[in-house]
Motif scaffolding. Structure first.
Motif, PDB file in Angstrom:
ATOM      1  N   LYS A   1      -7.120   3.790  27.842  1.00 21.44           N
ATOM      2  CA  LYS A   1      -7.715   3.415  26.854  1.00 21.44           C
ATOM      3  C   LYS A   1      -7.378   3.967  25.434  1.00 21.44           C
ATOM      4  N   PHE A   2      -6.787   2.735  24.359  1.00 24.46           N
ATOM      5  CA  PHE A   2      -6.668   3.572  23.479  1.00 24.46           C
ATOM      6  C   PHE A   2      -7.113   2.956  21.800  1.00 24.46           C
ATOM      7  N   ALA A   3      -7.214   3.475  21.091  1.00 25.15           N
ATOM      8  CA  ALA A   3      -8.098   3.298  19.614  1.00 25.15           C
ATOM      9  C   ALA A   3      -6.955   2.144  18.888  1.00 25.15           C
ATOM     10  N   VAL A   4      -6.879   1.197  18.477  1.00 24.93           N
ATOM     11  CA  VAL A   4      -6.027   1.059  17.752  1.00 24.93           C
ATOM     12  C   VAL A   4      -6.799   0.446  16.150  1.00 24.93           C
ATOM     13  N   MET A   5      -5.973   0.950  14.694  1.00 21.85           N
ATOM     14  CA  MET A   5      -6.404   0.934  13.534  1.00 21.85           C
ATOM     15  C   MET A   5      -5.365   1.179  13.378  1.00 21.85           C
ATOM     16  N   SER A   6      -5.043   0.388  11.389  1.00 19.34           N
ATOM     17  CA  SER A   6      -4.124   0.180  10.448  1.00 19.34           C
ATOM     18  C   SER A   6      -4.668   0.079   9.289  1.00 19.34           C
ATOM     19  N   CYS A   7      -4.356   0.422   8.110  1.00 17.56           N
ATOM     20  CA  CYS A   7      -4.631  -0.391   6.761  1.00 17.56           C
ATOM     21  C   CYS A   7      -5.808   0.495   6.019  1.00 17.56           C
ATOM     22  N   ALA A   8      -5.899   2.221   5.427  1.00 21.58           N
ATOM     23  CA  ALA A   8      -6.118   3.038   5.235  1.00 21.58           C
ATOM     24  C   ALA A   8      -6.193   2.596   3.992  1.00 21.58           C
TER      25      ALA A   8
ATOM     26  N   THR B   1      -6.215  -5.731  14.944  1.00 23.85           N
ATOM     27  CA  THR B   1      -7.279  -5.023  15.081  1.00 23.85           C
ATOM     28  C   THR B   1      -7.842  -4.948  13.022  1.00 23.85           C
ATOM     29  N   SER B   2      -8.911  -4.847  13.043  1.00 19.76           N
ATOM     30  CA  SER B   2      -9.015  -5.245  11.408  1.00 19.76           C
ATOM     31  C   SER B   2      -9.021  -3.604  10.758  1.00 19.76           C
ATOM     32  N   SER B   3      -9.509  -3.134   9.343  1.00 13.96           N
ATOM     33  CA  SER B   3      -8.526  -2.665   8.808  1.00 13.96           C
ATOM     34  C   SER B   3      -9.690  -1.401   8.719  1.00 13.96           C
ATOM     35  N   VAL B   4      -8.962  -0.014   8.184  1.00 12.44           N
ATOM     36  CA  VAL B   4     -10.207   1.107   8.114  1.00 12.44           C
ATOM     37  C   VAL B   4     -10.782   0.793   6.564  1.00 12.44           C
ATOM     38  N   THR B   5     -10.557   0.403   5.819  1.00 14.45           N
ATOM     39  CA  THR B   5     -11.107   0.641   4.587  1.00 14.45           C
ATOM     40  C   THR B   5     -10.377  -1.264   3.643  1.00 14.45           C
TER      41      THR B   5
END
Length: 588
Positions: free
Chosen positions: A146-153, A500-504
């Motif tokens: 299981k992974f959390a994928v994120m980008s763009c902060a 993925t969507s963005s962090v902020t």
């Protein structure tokens, strides 16, 4: 050609007792030499982190900030244990953090057991860091990952509540961060409208150009408590995107760089050095800050291939303006298609592409995952929308009206009285100009993505297809969530893509100026307009959870209800999930 992420012939070796540790002077610092003058007071203001796990090693990271700004060296010791109380220490060591390396400490802790959670901490003369934890990669038969994928902060755009939400997940094998970990802009620029209100104005005040600039910006980001909490809770596997250097970076330049701002390569090298300093990432060779592509094997279940589609070899992005006659507005579609499908046009570069093909051809894992920055799925929009001559809601409304007009002209007896009345009321809007716009073909809406590098995409699809792989592509960059089937030029489905969507960072709702009430209809219209698109969210900030089993991959998008306050809740009403079964290269 690189064959394994465990190649460490560049490392300087030291060992202590039964637990061997490999420490690289090329990573950060140098081996401790018992000089008491270096035992100065220092604190761990930027937290701790781990990353780039292998089956027997993991990178450990911290920064030791001297209390006296005149100190140039700090003794730092570290410990790794199998328990939170450090009763069972398996390896430890000491280093000296220096001002030349920005007081960064990076340790390659080796000799560990596969598939095991380890706890680690750092110490200076007067301080002990928080305890971090990270898991080594599993070997052999693996039932789930299981992974959390994120980008763009973007720091001034809002609070990092998405990192906080990710930190609340207690069963992650790793965080996969797909880039835009920082942004390079000056105060008052991109998405900074409420930075003063949020008390999140960037440091330094100006745009980032020098090594000191980039180091300062990373330092500010790493004071964020939510980001610190996530880094301490789980190992990161990262890759950069453009804003770690400058907006829309390519091999020899960037949209956000001009000749008046100095030599681009000098800026790029400073940015990449700071990235390798501040992220828990293992370089291929000592001092090599450009090659970041590498693979991670989660037993027989997942092979994760992290790609650099941005900095190393990317050709400059195409622009529609190049093919548009400024006098007549005529578009040279023949030349455009010739350029976008040019076999010499590259996103990855020959060496990286050959490495990826070799990896795909040799792998026997159930799932092949490409971790990279930009959308790989074809995102063709009607030209009237892609060129911003019509909004999505406007195109949908006028297109529907044109369909009613065509049915009426053909004498369709199924037209209702309400439809005929609506047509009579609004038919005047169907001018010749509008009808011409509605009839324009679909074109790529984003030439910065794989749609602008079509040939190389086909090569990747062919490699995966030839082996019958279960291909999953993950992407960031757009600040929005997407789920698409991936099809090749022959129309065959070869895999799936989850973005993925963005962090902020704001998404399409920001650029299109859409009011909240138009969001659901616009999302539905996009899914209807874009071939192979199965899901999108163009409004919410969040993360992507990926859970792999031997039978399927489940993709779940989680969102926060606000980034305007540190007090938030999960916006479960906007959550969404899809699955893809092994042996079936499409979204169910």
């Amino acid at each position: 050609m690189k064959l394994s992420v465990t190649r460490r012939d560049f490392l300087a070796m030291s060992s202590k007792g039964v637990g061997a540790v490999v420490v690289s002077c090329g990573l950060m610092g140098c081996v401790f030499d018992d000089d008491d003058e270096k035992s100065v007071n220092a604190d761990f203001l930027h937290g701790v982190a781990s990353g780039d796990p292998t089956h027997d090693a993991i990178i450990l990271w911290t920064r030791a900030t001297p209390e006296n700004s005149q100190d140039n060296e700090v003794k730092v010791s570290w410990e790794v244990a199998t328990d939170e109380n450090f009763d069972s220490v398996v390896t430890d060591g000491q280093m000296v953090a220096t001002v030349d390396q920005d007081f960064i400490v990076k340790v390659d802790a080796v000799g560990l057991e596969a598939g095991t959670i380890y706890y680690y901490r750092f110490k200076t003369a007067n301080k002990v860091s928080v305890v971090g934890q990270g898991r080594t990669l599993p070997e052999g038969a693996v039932s789930a990952a299981k992974f959390a994928v994120m980008s763009c902060a973007n720091y001034p755009a809002g609070y990092f509540n998405v990192y906080e939400l990710a930190a609340q997940q207690d069963d992650l094998d790793a965080v996969i961060h797909l880039g835009d970990y920082i942004y390079e802009y000056a105060r008052g620029e991109y998405a900074s409208e409420k930075a003063v209100e949020y008390d999140r104005q960037v440091l330094p005040e100006g745009e980032l150009f020098t090594l000191a600039d980039y180091r300062t910006r990373y330092g500010q980001y790493r004071t964020d408590t939510s980001l610190q909490k996530l880094h301490s809770a789980v190992a990161f596997i990262t890759v950069w995107d453009d804003h770690e250097v400058a907006n829309d970076t390519w091999r020899d330049g960037a949209e956000n760089h001009n000749d008046d701002e100095g030599d681009f390569d000098t800026r790029k090298q400073a940015a990449l050095q700071a990235y390798f300093e501040w992220l828990p990432i293992r370089p291929w060779t000592e001092g090599n800050h450009e090659e970041i592509y590498r693979s991670f094997a989660f037993g027989d279940l997942v092979d994760l291939h992290m790609l650099d589609t941005r900095v190393l070899a990317r050709d400059k992005q195409l622009e529609y303006a190049t093919y548009t006659d400024p006098a007549t507005g005529a578009f040279d579609s023949q030349q455009f298609m010739a350029d976008v499908t040019n076999t010499e046009r590259t996103m990855l570069g020959q060496e990286q592409l050959l490495w990826l093909q070799s990896s795909l051809l040799q792998s026997t894992a159930k799932w092949q995952v490409l971790g990279q920055q930009v959308l790989m799925g074809s995102m063709l929009l009607p030209a009237a929308i892609a060129t911003l001559q019509m909004s999505i809601p406007e195109f949908a409304r006028l297109g529907g009206l044109a369909q009613l007009a065509a049915r009426a002209q053909a004498g369709d007896p199924s037209l209702t009285a309400e439809e005929l009345a609506y047509l009579q009321q609004n038919q005047a809007e169907l001018t010749d100009e509008v009808l011409a716009l509605l009839q324009l073909p679909a074109i790529p809406y984003n030439l910065d993505a794989w749609d602008g590098y079509a040939y190389e995409r086909e090569v990747i699809f062919a490699s995966a297809k030839s082996m019958g792989h279960n291909l999953v592509v993950i992407a960031g960059d757009t600040h929005n969530a997407w789920a698409s089937d991936l099809t090749d030029a022959a129309g065959d489905t070869v895999g799936v893509e989850f973005a993925t969507s963005s962090v902020t960072s704001p998404g399409l709702e920001y650029y299109l100026g859409l009011p909240d009430e138009q969001i659901p209809a616009t999302e539905a219209a996009l899914v209807d307009l874009v071939t192979n698109l199965k899901y999108t969210n163009i409004n919410d900030r969040g993360l992507l959870l990926l859970t792999f089993t031997q039978d399927e991959v489940k993709s779940e998008w989680m969102y926060v209800d606000t980034i305007a306050s540190k007090t938030f809740t999960e916006n479960s009403s906007r959550s969404h999930s899809v699955t893809s079964a092994a042996g079936n290269p499409a979204i169910n």
